[in-house]
Design a protein around this motif. Structure first.
Motif, PDB file in Angstrom:
ATOM      1  N   THR A 147     -21.574  47.882 -26.935  1.00 57.97           N
ATOM      2  CA  THR A 147     -21.925  46.556 -27.428  1.00 57.97           C
ATOM      3  C   THR A 147     -21.135  46.247 -28.693  1.00 57.97           C
ATOM      4  N   SER A 148     -21.188  44.999 -29.114  1.00 58.17           N
ATOM      5  CA  SER A 148     -20.535  44.635 -30.373  1.00 58.17           C
ATOM      6  C   SER A 148     -21.197  45.334 -31.545  1.00 58.17           C
ATOM      7  N   ALA A 149     -22.509  45.559 -31.458  1.00 56.41           N
ATOM      8  CA  ALA A 149     -23.204  46.295 -32.519  1.00 56.41           C
ATOM      9  C   ALA A 149     -22.680  47.721 -32.615  1.00 56.41           C
ATOM     10  N   HIS A 150     -22.431  48.335 -31.466  1.00 62.52           N
ATOM     11  CA  HIS A 150     -21.862  49.690 -31.464  1.00 62.52           C
ATOM     12  C   HIS A 150     -20.485  49.696 -32.108  1.00 62.52           C
ATOM     13  N   MET A 151     -19.687  48.678 -31.819  1.00 63.23           N
ATOM     14  CA  MET A 151     -18.335  48.626 -32.382  1.00 63.23           C
ATOM     15  C   MET A 151     -18.371  48.463 -33.901  1.00 63.23           C
ATOM     16  N   LYS A 152     -19.306  47.677 -34.390  1.00 58.05           N
ATOM     17  CA  LYS A 152     -19.465  47.550 -35.839  1.00 58.05           C
ATOM     18  C   LYS A 152     -19.877  48.885 -36.458  1.00 58.05           C
ATOM     19  N   GLU A 153     -20.725  49.620 -35.740  1.00 55.62           N
ATOM     20  CA  GLU A 153     -21.149  50.935 -36.223  1.00 55.62           C
ATOM     21  C   GLU A 153     -19.970  51.900 -36.276  1.00 55.62           C
ATOM     22  N   LEU A 154     -19.126  51.876 -35.265  1.00 51.09           N
ATOM     23  CA  LEU A 154     -17.949  52.749 -35.258  1.00 51.09           C
ATOM     24  C   LEU A 154     -16.977  52.388 -36.375  1.00 51.09           C
ATOM     25  N   GLU A 155     -16.754  51.095 -36.578  1.00 53.08           N
ATOM     26  CA  GLU A 155     -15.855  50.673 -37.653  1.00 53.08           C
ATOM     27  C   GLU A 155     -16.405  51.093 -39.011  1.00 53.08           C
ATOM     28  N   ALA A 156     -17.721  50.997 -39.193  1.00 49.00           N
ATOM     29  CA  ALA A 156     -18.342  51.416 -40.446  1.00 49.00           C
ATOM     30  C   ALA A 156     -18.181  52.927 -40.636  1.00 49.00           C
ATOM     31  N   ARG A 157     -18.290  53.682 -39.548  1.00 47.66           N
ATOM     32  CA  ARG A 157     -18.123  55.140 -39.623  1.00 47.66           C
ATOM     33  C   ARG A 157     -16.691  55.493 -40.005  1.00 47.66           C
ATOM     34  N   ARG A 158     -15.731  54.808 -39.372  1.00 48.77           N
ATOM     35  CA  ARG A 158     -14.334  55.100 -39.696  1.00 48.77           C
ATOM     36  C   ARG A 158     -14.034  54.775 -41.164  1.00 48.77           C
ATOM     37  N   ALA A 159     -14.527  53.646 -41.640  1.00 45.86           N
ATOM     38  CA  ALA A 159     -14.298  53.255 -43.029  1.00 45.86           C
ATOM     39  C   ALA A 159     -14.980  54.216 -43.992  1.00 45.86           C
ATOM     40  N   LEU A 160     -16.179  54.675 -43.639  1.00 41.39           N
ATOM     41  CA  LEU A 160     -16.903  55.613 -44.497  1.00 41.39           C
ATOM     42  C   LEU A 160     -16.134  56.929 -44.617  1.00 41.39           C
ATOM     43  N   TRP A 161     -15.669  57.467 -43.488  1.00 43.84           N
ATOM     44  CA  TRP A 161     -14.920  58.722 -43.541  1.00 43.84           C
ATOM     45  C   TRP A 161     -13.611  58.530 -44.311  1.00 43.84           C
ATOM     46  N   ALA A 162     -12.972  57.386 -44.150  1.00 48.58           N
ATOM     47  CA  ALA A 162     -11.737  57.119 -44.887  1.00 48.58           C
ATOM     48  C   ALA A 162     -11.992  57.091 -46.385  1.00 48.58           C
ATOM     49  N   SER A 163     -13.179  56.618 -46.787  1.00 48.08           N
ATOM     50  CA  SER A 163     -13.512  56.580 -48.218  1.00 48.08           C
ATOM     51  C   SER A 163     -13.629  57.981 -48.811  1.00 48.08           C
ATOM     52  N   TYR A 164     -13.828  58.985 -47.947  1.00 50.77           N
ATOM     53  CA  TYR A 164     -13.869  60.380 -48.391  1.00 50.77           C
ATOM     54  C   TYR A 164     -12.529  61.082 -48.158  1.00 50.77           C
ATOM     55  N   GLY A 165     -11.493  60.317 -47.836  1.00 49.59           N
ATOM     56  CA  GLY A 165     -10.166  60.890 -47.657  1.00 49.59           C
ATOM     57  C   GLY A 165      -9.906  61.452 -46.279  1.00 49.59           C
ATOM     58  N   ILE A 166     -10.736  61.088 -45.293  1.00 49.23           N
ATOM     59  CA  ILE A 166     -10.573  61.582 -43.925  1.00 49.23           C
ATOM     60  C   ILE A 166      -9.975  60.454 -43.094  1.00 49.23           C
ATOM     61  N   HIS A 167      -8.719  60.637 -42.645  1.00 48.11           N
ATOM     62  CA  HIS A 167      -7.987  59.538 -42.013  1.00 48.11           C
ATOM     63  C   HIS A 167      -7.497  59.902 -40.611  1.00 48.11           C
ATOM     64  N   ASN A 168      -8.282  60.692 -39.887  1.00 51.32           N
ATOM     65  CA  ASN A 168      -7.845  61.140 -38.570  1.00 51.32           C
ATOM     66  C   ASN A 168      -8.415  60.288 -37.434  1.00 51.32           C
ATOM     67  N   GLN A 169      -9.069  59.171 -37.754  1.00 49.63           N
ATOM     68  CA  GLN A 169      -9.716  58.348 -36.740  1.00 49.63           C
ATOM     69  C   GLN A 169      -9.052  56.978 -36.638  1.00 49.63           C
ATOM     70  N   ASP A 170      -8.946  56.470 -35.408  1.00 51.34           N
ATOM     71  CA  ASP A 170      -8.378  55.139 -35.180  1.00 51.34           C
ATOM     72  C   ASP A 170      -9.286  54.356 -34.232  1.00 51.34           C
ATOM     73  N   MET A 171      -9.465  53.071 -34.533  1.00 51.91           N
ATOM     74  CA  MET A 171     -10.250  52.205 -33.671  1.00 51.91           C
ATOM     75  C   MET A 171      -9.459  51.842 -32.414  1.00 51.91           C
ATOM     76  N   LEU A 172     -10.186  51.643 -31.314  1.00 49.84           N
ATOM     77  CA  LEU A 172      -9.588  51.249 -30.042  1.00 49.84           C
ATOM     78  C   LEU A 172     -10.331  50.029 -29.516  1.00 49.84           C
ATOM     79  N   ASP A 173      -9.621  48.918 -29.276  1.00 48.40           N
ATOM     80  CA  ASP A 173     -10.281  47.782 -28.643  1.00 48.40           C
ATOM     81  C   ASP A 173     -10.418  48.069 -27.144  1.00 48.40           C
ATOM     82  N   LYS A 174     -10.978  47.134 -26.415  1.00 43.96           N
ATOM     83  CA  LYS A 174     -11.264  47.376 -25.001  1.00 43.96           C
ATOM     84  C   LYS A 174     -10.000  47.716 -24.216  1.00 43.96           C
TER      85      LYS A 174
END
Length: 436
Positions: A140-167
């Motif tokens: 769902t779109s809610a799930h996608m917002k959750e994933l984007e928030a997770r990626r941004a949170l990990w990046a804020s701790y210097g972890i940059h191994n994740q990339d978002m994927l659209d459909k």
């Protein structure tokens, strides 16, 4: 159905899983007999015990592991085979509960388990079909917002191994249209979990470690200056005891029983699909899990079967028909598999902590324990095994941080923890269905 335990009237074999059927050769080990002594005794030959033991024998310690069944008999040999970074509880949750310092500390080790696994496989030439990359999917779109928030949170701790994927980008990895998109973790991965455990056991023994199988522990004296472990056939007295039974420790150590709850998850493996059909399902051979509260997860095996898992049974009981429970979910993701034959179906227990944070601690003076990985044990157990070994070797810096994290009992105690958790799961499952 009763919770699966070790047999007391004969040898305990591996469950009828695909992993057991395709396991690398492994010698049977003797049962513990008579009165023995050792520097360090570990209870449980799963990932936690093997990781702890292997790190310790590398440092020159004399170590014995006592296992109630066979090496990797529990969750370590039955799980989805996915190397997923992080804990069950998010970094944001850890920050809210325990403070920024603890969150910074956890962020510094969330990728360590995967690093340890890759190092073990390379150093000891473990044949476990280790492959890189795992994908988290949202429906769902809610799930996608959750994933984007997770990626941004990990990046804020210097972890940059994740990339978002659209459909459209996700479609290059997963031959299904049910998902809104996803996120790839390039440092995740997947492997044959039982073969990883067997390879670590072989490395442990090559360096002088001893493993006793078919030796269910019936009593532990954890208060003694020299702890004593008792089985039906013998005793082991040790300078240091490490308890790594996790969901299968049972009631042997009452002080740990109420801390976690066994939870059953189910898996099945299809017949071999062939290269073309398998590649159409997962073209890049990454493993996948969605981010619902009760999630589905799947991946390809080396011989091109699809392993599909999911479902949750609180209390650790097994459903009557695993295939009937999982097949509708698999066919929703992959309608082309509607008539595919399922060759193997099995269950396994993991230990859930109320806080969803693993627990590390000490009983008495010389007894350590680690448990409660809450579904993230493949990586967490390897990390905690290293931390335990460091503490036993004299460096308690990281151990003390986790040991001080408070644990919380399940509301209602042991009697009500199952119905309480079921109500909670129904609530979150409803939120998933509503897309909120």
């Amino acid at each position: 159905m009763a919770i699966e335990t070790f047999a007391s009237n004969g040898p305990t074999k591996h469950t009828t899983s695909y992993y057991a059927a395709s396991a690398n050769p492994s010698p049977p080990r003797p049962a513990l007999k008579g009165n023995q002594q050792i520097d360090i005794c570990i209870v449980g030959a799963g990932y936690s015990g093997l990781s702890t033991g292997l790190h310790l024998v590398e440092k020159g310690y004399k170590v014995a592991i006592i296992e109630g069944a066979r090496v990797g008999w529990g969750a370590s040999g039955r799980n989805g085979g996915q190397v997923v970074n992080g804990l069950n509880a998010s970094l944001q949750t850890i920050k809210k509960r325990y403070g920024q310092d603890t969150a910074n500390f956890v962020a510094g080790l969330v990728q360590e388990g995967g690093e340890i696994i890759r190092e073990r496989v390379a150093t000891y030439d473990i044949k476990c079909d280790l492959k890189p990359g795992n994908i988290f999917t949202g429906l769902t779109s809610a799930h996608m917002k959750e994933l984007e928030a997770r990626r941004a949170l990990w990046a804020s701790y210097g972890i940059h191994n994740q990339d978002m994927l659209d459909k459209a980008q996700l479609r290059a990895h997963i031959g299904s249209d049910v998902y809104a998109g996803g996120m790839i973790d390039h440092t995740g991965g997947h492997m044959h979990p039982l073969n990883l455990a067997l390879g670590e056991a072989a490395a442990f023994e090559k360096l002088g470690g001893v493993i006793y199988e078919q030796s269910a522990v019936i009593d532990c004296d954890t208060a003694a200056a020299k702890p004593v472990v008792k089985t039906a056939g013998g005793t082991m007295t040790c300078g240091t005891l490490v308890l790594c039974g996790n969901a299968y420790l049972g009631h042997v150590v009452p002080a740990l029983t109420a801390r976690v709850m066994p939870v059953s998850t189910q898996m099945m493996a299809t017949e071999p699909l062939g290269e073309a059909r398998a590649n159409a399902l997962l073209p890049t051979d990454k493993c996948v899990e969605d981010i619902r509260y009760i999630l589905d997860y799947f991946r390809l095996t080396a011989d091109k079967r699809l392993i599909f898992g999911g479902g949750t049974v609180y209390g650790g009981t097994d459903p009557h028909d695993v295939e009937a429970k999982l097949r509708p979910a698999m066919e929703k993701v992959y309608p082309s598999l509607k008539n595919v034959k399922v060759d193997f179906a099995w269950s396994g227990n993991f230990a859930l902590s109320f806080s969803r944070v693993p627990q590390l601690g000490r009983l008495g003076t010389n007894t350590y324990f680690a448990h409660g990985y809450s579904g993230h044990g493949v990586t967490g157990s390897h990390t905690f095994g290293k931390i335990l070994a460091q503490a036993i070797d004299g460096d308690k810096t990281r151990f003390d941080v986790f040991a001080k994290v408070p644990w919380y009992p399940f509301p209602g105690g042991r009697m009500l923890r199952v119905p309480y958790s079921m109500v909670g799961s129904w609530y979150y499952a409803l939120r998933d269905r509503l897309g909120v």
